[in-house]
Design a protein around this motif. Structure first.
Motif, mmCIF file in Angstrom:
data_model
loop_
_atom_site.group_PDB
_atom_site.id
_atom_site.type_symbol
_atom_site.label_atom_id
_atom_site.label_comp_id
_atom_site.label_asym_id
_atom_site.label_seq_id
_atom_site.Cartn_x
_atom_site.Cartn_y
_atom_site.Cartn_z
ATOM 1 N N SER A 1 -4.714 0.943 10.915
ATOM 2 C CA SER A 1 -4.133 2.220 10.977
ATOM 3 C C SER A 1 -5.059 3.357 11.296
ATOM 4 C CB SER A 1 -3.626 2.193 9.593
ATOM 5 O OG SER A 1 -3.048 3.418 9.356
ATOM 6 N N LEU A 2 -4.479 4.382 11.689
ATOM 7 C CA LEU A 2 -5.109 5.655 11.743
ATOM 8 C C LEU A 2 -5.042 6.744 10.564
ATOM 9 C CD1 LEU A 2 -4.508 6.479 15.539
ATOM 10 C CD2 LEU A 2 -6.628 5.643 14.671
ATOM 11 N N GLU A 3 -3.982 5.995 9.599
ATOM 12 C CA GLU A 3 -3.712 7.148 8.472
ATOM 13 C C GLU A 3 -3.983 6.607 7.194
ATOM 14 O OE1 GLU A 3 -1.038 6.217 10.553
ATOM 15 O OE2 GLU A 3 -1.462 7.912 12.096
ATOM 16 N N GLU A 4 -4.070 4.971 7.178
ATOM 17 C CA GLU A 4 -4.006 4.533 5.574
ATOM 18 C C GLU A 4 -5.170 4.668 5.046
ATOM 19 O OE1 GLU A 4 -2.587 3.747 2.855
ATOM 20 O OE2 GLU A 4 -1.344 2.153 3.943
ATOM 21 N N THR A 5 -5.159 5.374 3.787
ATOM 22 C CA THR A 5 -6.278 5.415 2.906
ATOM 23 C C THR A 5 -6.144 4.833 1.466
ATOM 24 O OG1 THR A 5 -5.888 7.627 2.245
ATOM 25 C CG2 THR A 5 -7.224 7.438 4.164
ATOM 26 N N TYR A 6 -4.906 4.658 1.178
ATOM 27 C CA TYR A 6 -4.364 4.152 0.000
ATOM 28 C C TYR A 6 -4.566 5.224 -1.157
ATOM 29 C CZ TYR A 6 -4.540 -0.473 2.147
ATOM 30 O OH TYR A 6 -4.188 -1.623 3.135
ATOM 31 N N ALA A 7 -4.694 6.518 -0.657
ATOM 32 C CA ALA A 7 -4.972 7.778 -1.602
ATOM 33 C C ALA A 7 -3.997 7.771 -2.700
ATOM 34 C CB ALA A 7 -4.831 8.941 -0.872
ATOM 35 N N ASP A 8 -2.797 7.280 -2.613
ATOM 36 C CA ASP A 8 -1.537 7.215 -3.781
ATOM 37 C C ASP A 8 -1.735 6.152 -4.754
ATOM 38 O OD1 ASP A 8 -0.945 5.873 -1.661
ATOM 39 O OD2 ASP A 8 1.325 5.692 -2.361
ATOM 40 N N ILE A 9 -2.544 5.269 -4.489
ATOM 41 C CA ILE A 9 -2.713 4.114 -5.388
ATOM 42 C C ILE A 9 -3.712 4.200 -6.317
ATOM 43 C CG2 ILE A 9 -3.111 1.528 -5.594
ATOM 44 C CD1 ILE A 9 -1.734 1.447 -2.703
ATOM 45 N N SER A 10 -3.560 4.048 -7.693
ATOM 46 C CA SER A 10 -4.780 3.956 -8.696
ATOM 47 C C SER A 10 -5.095 2.434 -8.821
ATOM 48 C CB SER A 10 -3.873 4.538 -10.202
ATOM 49 O OG SER A 10 -3.596 5.669 -10.089
ATOM 50 N N PRO A 11 -6.319 2.143 -8.660
ATOM 51 C CA PRO A 11 -6.736 0.820 -8.523
ATOM 52 C C PRO A 11 -6.874 0.487 -9.981
ATOM 53 C CG PRO A 11 -8.492 2.075 -7.317
ATOM 54 C CD PRO A 11 -7.295 3.284 -7.854
ATOM 55 N N VAL A 12 -6.396 -1.201 -10.089
ATOM 56 C CA VAL A 12 -6.724 -1.805 -11.166
ATOM 57 C C VAL A 12 -8.170 -2.077 -11.362
ATOM 58 C CG1 VAL A 12 -6.084 -3.588 -12.475
ATOM 59 C CG2 VAL A 12 -4.349 -2.531 -11.241
ATOM 60 N N ARG A 13 -8.900 -1.699 -12.343
ATOM 61 C CA ARG A 13 -10.441 -1.827 -12.526
ATOM 62 C C ARG A 13 -10.464 -3.373 -12.845
ATOM 63 N NH1 ARG A 13 -12.440 1.887 -9.398
ATOM 64 N NH2 ARG A 13 -11.039 3.778 -9.439
ATOM 65 N N ILE A 14 -11.438 -3.964 -12.191
ATOM 66 C CA ILE A 14 -11.791 -5.411 -12.408
ATOM 67 C C ILE A 14 -12.905 -5.534 -13.633
ATOM 68 C CG2 ILE A 14 -13.190 -7.511 -11.564
ATOM 69 C CD1 ILE A 14 -12.106 -6.454 -8.607
ATOM 70 N N SER A 15 -13.754 -4.686 -13.736
ATOM 71 C CA SER A 15 -14.588 -4.379 -14.973
ATOM 72 C C SER A 15 -13.908 -3.496 -15.848
ATOM 73 C CB SER A 15 -15.978 -4.261 -14.306
ATOM 74 O OG SER A 15 -16.587 -5.122 -13.671
ATOM 75 N N LYS A 16 -13.244 -3.981 -16.723
ATOM 76 C CA LYS A 16 -12.611 -2.981 -17.799
ATOM 77 C C LYS A 16 -13.217 -2.078 -18.638
ATOM 78 C CE LYS A 16 -8.231 -4.690 -16.493
ATOM 79 N NZ LYS A 16 -7.534 -3.731 -15.981
ATOM 80 N N ASN A 17 -14.579 -2.579 -18.943
ATOM 81 C CA ASN A 17 -15.197 -1.966 -19.908
ATOM 82 C C ASN A 17 -16.580 -1.467 -19.147
ATOM 83 O OD1 ASN A 17 -13.712 -2.657 -22.092
ATOM 84 N ND2 ASN A 17 -14.560 -4.514 -22.183
ATOM 85 N N SER A 18 -16.474 -1.448 -17.904
ATOM 86 C CA SER A 18 -17.841 -0.907 -17.178
ATOM 87 C C SER A 18 -17.910 0.737 -17.292
ATOM 88 C CB SER A 18 -17.497 -1.101 -15.942
ATOM 89 O OG SER A 18 -18.787 -0.401 -15.117
ATOM 90 N N ILE A 19 -19.233 1.321 -17.452
ATOM 91 C CA ILE A 19 -19.436 2.653 -17.470
ATOM 92 C C ILE A 19 -19.412 3.095 -16.068
ATOM 93 C CG2 ILE A 19 -20.264 2.776 -19.771
ATOM 94 C CD1 ILE A 19 -22.798 2.683 -18.504
ATOM 95 N N SER A 20 -19.510 2.192 -15.218
ATOM 96 C CA SER A 20 -19.696 2.780 -13.659
ATOM 97 C C SER A 20 -18.326 2.194 -12.687
ATOM 98 C CB SER A 20 -21.023 2.009 -13.134
ATOM 99 O OG SER A 20 -22.136 2.336 -13.849
ATOM 100 N N ALA A 21 -18.013 3.118 -11.917
ATOM 101 C CA ALA A 21 -16.834 2.742 -11.092
ATOM 102 C C ALA A 21 -17.241 2.995 -9.589
ATOM 103 C CB ALA A 21 -15.821 3.331 -11.749
ATOM 104 N N PHE A 22 -16.532 2.448 -8.538
ATOM 105 C CA PHE A 22 -16.539 2.785 -7.285
ATOM 106 C C PHE A 22 -15.239 3.742 -6.965
ATOM 107 C CE2 PHE A 22 -19.179 -1.161 -7.606
ATOM 108 C CZ PHE A 22 -20.445 -0.287 -6.995
ATOM 109 N N VAL A 23 -15.251 4.644 -6.238
ATOM 110 C CA VAL A 23 -14.380 5.287 -5.573
ATOM 111 C C VAL A 23 -14.261 5.580 -4.197
ATOM 112 C CG1 VAL A 23 -12.805 7.871 -5.612
ATOM 113 C CG2 VAL A 23 -13.768 6.477 -7.941
#
Length: 568
Positions: A248-270
């Motif tokens: 796609s030339l447009e898809e960024t999934y900007a409207d989706i809130s990811p389900v975090r795999i590491s629930k208790n992690s103090i670090s995250a990727f965006v």
């Protein structure tokens, strides 16, 4: 719209016609590109019209006849023309939802997932879990034997990563093919044979080969088609293979809130952008993830805010080429002339920079189509360190690229020693199909030579980074606590400094610089702790904890001490 419906009605009244109905969807997207203006004060805007890419599903042929001789008459009931008209009213008045809505009741299938490759794939898997949760797949299990759906998110950067995926697919095929016997002996607890889904870069690159591999895989889905996963899984229930690898030339999934795999992690990727336009000669990414496109800044701020509410203290912004980030949304916020820009609280110190070199030889860098030279790279590193003296620098390196000589290899080793990297990812070169190198170069460096050069490069890196760690002894570092030290879990904590160095210290009660009272407490996960470094193992640091602090508090103290030293 009325004209279109009228034309459609006339077509449907003709005999022996098959019609593919598709909802038209067009919109204009204004792309706004902004940079801080130079003295000229020129402001550039880029406007572009785009259209959404609709997914098509094939329909079996139907025969529509106006003849009434073969059918009973239902003069009192609605005709096909009535339903077409009603569809026009609904389409005009009610927007259609893009995502599958989760059905009420128990989960429709349990998910097991594995991810290979970069942090971007980890973030993609979190997006997939969010999409599947909306579709009713809300339960995630820890082992594939208990799952009805198995996701394997793949990497196509190197052949080694692909071989690992094929090994796992063989095992998943075994779970599916021998499901009844596995359940009977207690190996599997799934309620039906699992559906195996291949995601990511390898899915796009080897889609036909994967689907033809002895019925190993049920669904193949590329990085830009994750929204289509619920439908693809439904297709499998009707005996079809599910495949969507369209880029796609447009898809960024900007409207989706990811389900975090590491629930208790103090670090995250965006993820802030996807794709790459650079077309380096060795890289498969532009062919598996498509062209560059960036998320709107509002969606990034929203996601980071959600992470902050969940207790996340460190966010890493991801992208195949983060330096090319450009908010091309409808966000219009013009900067006032003469406005001075400052970092937000806690971001007044930039401590880590990743400047990818790939090689220390200008000749090899040119063959890689990287667009710079060894001399230009070293000059940039010097400029960075003049501005930020204590900055940590990381990089990537490839050993044994096409045509690399021993002299080229020695130049790479000398670059590693000259820069003194804090971290580096180093790999032996693996030829990838479709790339410029695959079409134009010979993979002429023997595998044994590649591995020997890789070993030598790793040794040179460890020597230089050991010196970097040694230089930290006697300094005070701000450490983000990640958890107990595995080597002494009852007595020590471990975390990382702003430069990414691992630091361990004894877990004892400490004063809190920002607390109202003078009471001391033990640090917990997510706290920032000031640690005076006492010794170095050349791979990690050990020190004495001084106090619990904050980013802003710590750097305010550092700046005050610096000014005091300068004035004296």
């Amino acid at each position: 719209m009325a004209t279109s419906i009228s034309s459609l009605s006339s077509i449907l009244n003709q005999p022996r016609h098959a019609v593919l109905l598709q909802k038209p969807c067009r919109f204009a997207l204004r792309l706004l590109s902004w940079k801080p203006a130079e003295a000229s004060g020129i402001r550039c805007y880029h406007r572009q019209r785009t259209s959404t890419r609709l997914q098509r599903r094939s329909l079996g042929s139907r025969s529509f006849s106006s003849s009434s001789s073969s059918l009973p008459s239902h003069s009192d009931g609605p005709s096909l023309r009535h339903f077409v008209a009603q569809a026009a009213v609904v389409t005009a008045s009610e927007p259609q939802a893009q995502n599958v809505v989760a059905p009420e009741g128990p989960p429709i299938g349990r998910i097991y997932h594995e991810t290979y490759g970069c942090q971007m794939n980890i973030n993609d898997m979190e997006i997939v879990l969010s999409i599947m949760k909306e579709a009713g797949y809300s339960e995630v299990v820890d082992v594939p034997e208990n799952a009805e759906v198995i996701f394997i998110n793949t990497c196509a950067i190197r052949d080694n990563a692909e071989q690992k995926v094929w090994q796992r697919l063989n095992y998943f095929w075994f779970l599916k093919r021998h499901w009844k016997s596995n359940v009977k002996i207690g190996r599997s607890q799934s309620t039906r044979p699992p559906k195996v889904v291949v995601l990511g870069c390898m899915a796009e690159r080897l889609k036909d080969k994967i689907l033809d591999a002895d019925k190993m895989v049920d669904v193949v889905c590329g990085p830009d088609a994750y929204r289509d996963l619920p439908r693809l899984l439904q297709d499998v229930d009707y005996g079809q293979k599910g495949i969507n690898t369209l880029l796609s030339l447009e898809e960024t999934y900007a409207d989706i809130s990811p389900v975090r795999i590491s629930k208790n992690s103090i670090s995250a990727f965006v993820s802030v952008m996807r794709g790459c336009n650079n077309m380096c000669s060795f890289c498969i990414v532009p062919f598996t993830r498509g062209r560059e496109r960036s998320r709107p800044v509002e969606s990034i701020v929203r996601e980071v805010g959600e992470l902050w509410q969940e207790g996340v203290k460190e966010v890493t912004l991801l992208g195949q080429n983060v330096n090319s980030y450009n908010d091309a949304s409808e966000y219009e916020k013009e900067a006032e002339a003469g406005t001075s820009w400052n970092y937000s609280e806690g971001f007044s110190s930039l401590c880590k920079v990743k400047k990818v070199a790939q090689s220390g030889s200008s000749r090899v860098i040119e063959r890689m189509r990287r667009g710079y030279t060894r001399e230009a790279y070293l000059d940039l590193v010097q400029k960075i360190r003049r501005i930020i003296p204590d900055v940590g620098i990381s990089s990537d390196f490839i050993c044994g690229f096409c045509g690399e000589t021993e002299e080229d290899h020695e130049e790479t080793i000398s670059l590693v020693k000259a820069v003194g990297y804090d971290m580096a990812y180093m790999f032996a070169y693996s030829m990838r199909e479709k790339t410029h190198a695959n079409r134009n170069y010979d993979d002429d460096v023997p595998e044994k030579v590649k591995q020997r050069r890789l070993t030598e490069l790793i040794e040179a890196f460890r020597e230089s980074t050991g010196q970097c760690y040694d230089s930290q002894v006697g300094t005070t570092q701000l450490v983000l606590v990640e958890g107990p030290n595995k080597r002494a879990p009852d007595t020590e904590l471990i975390g990382k400094s702003d430069r990414g160095h691992r630091v361990s210290f004894v877990n004892v009660p400490l004063p809190d610089r920002d607390a109202d009272s003078n009471e001391e407490r033990n640090p917990k996960v997510g706290d920032y702790v000031e640690v005076r470094i006492q010794k170095s193992s050349r791979a990690s640091l050990y020190g004495e904890a001084i106090a619990i602090s904050k980013l802003s508090t710590f750097y305010n103290i550092v700046n005050e001490e610096t000014l005091a030293c300068a004035s004296s």
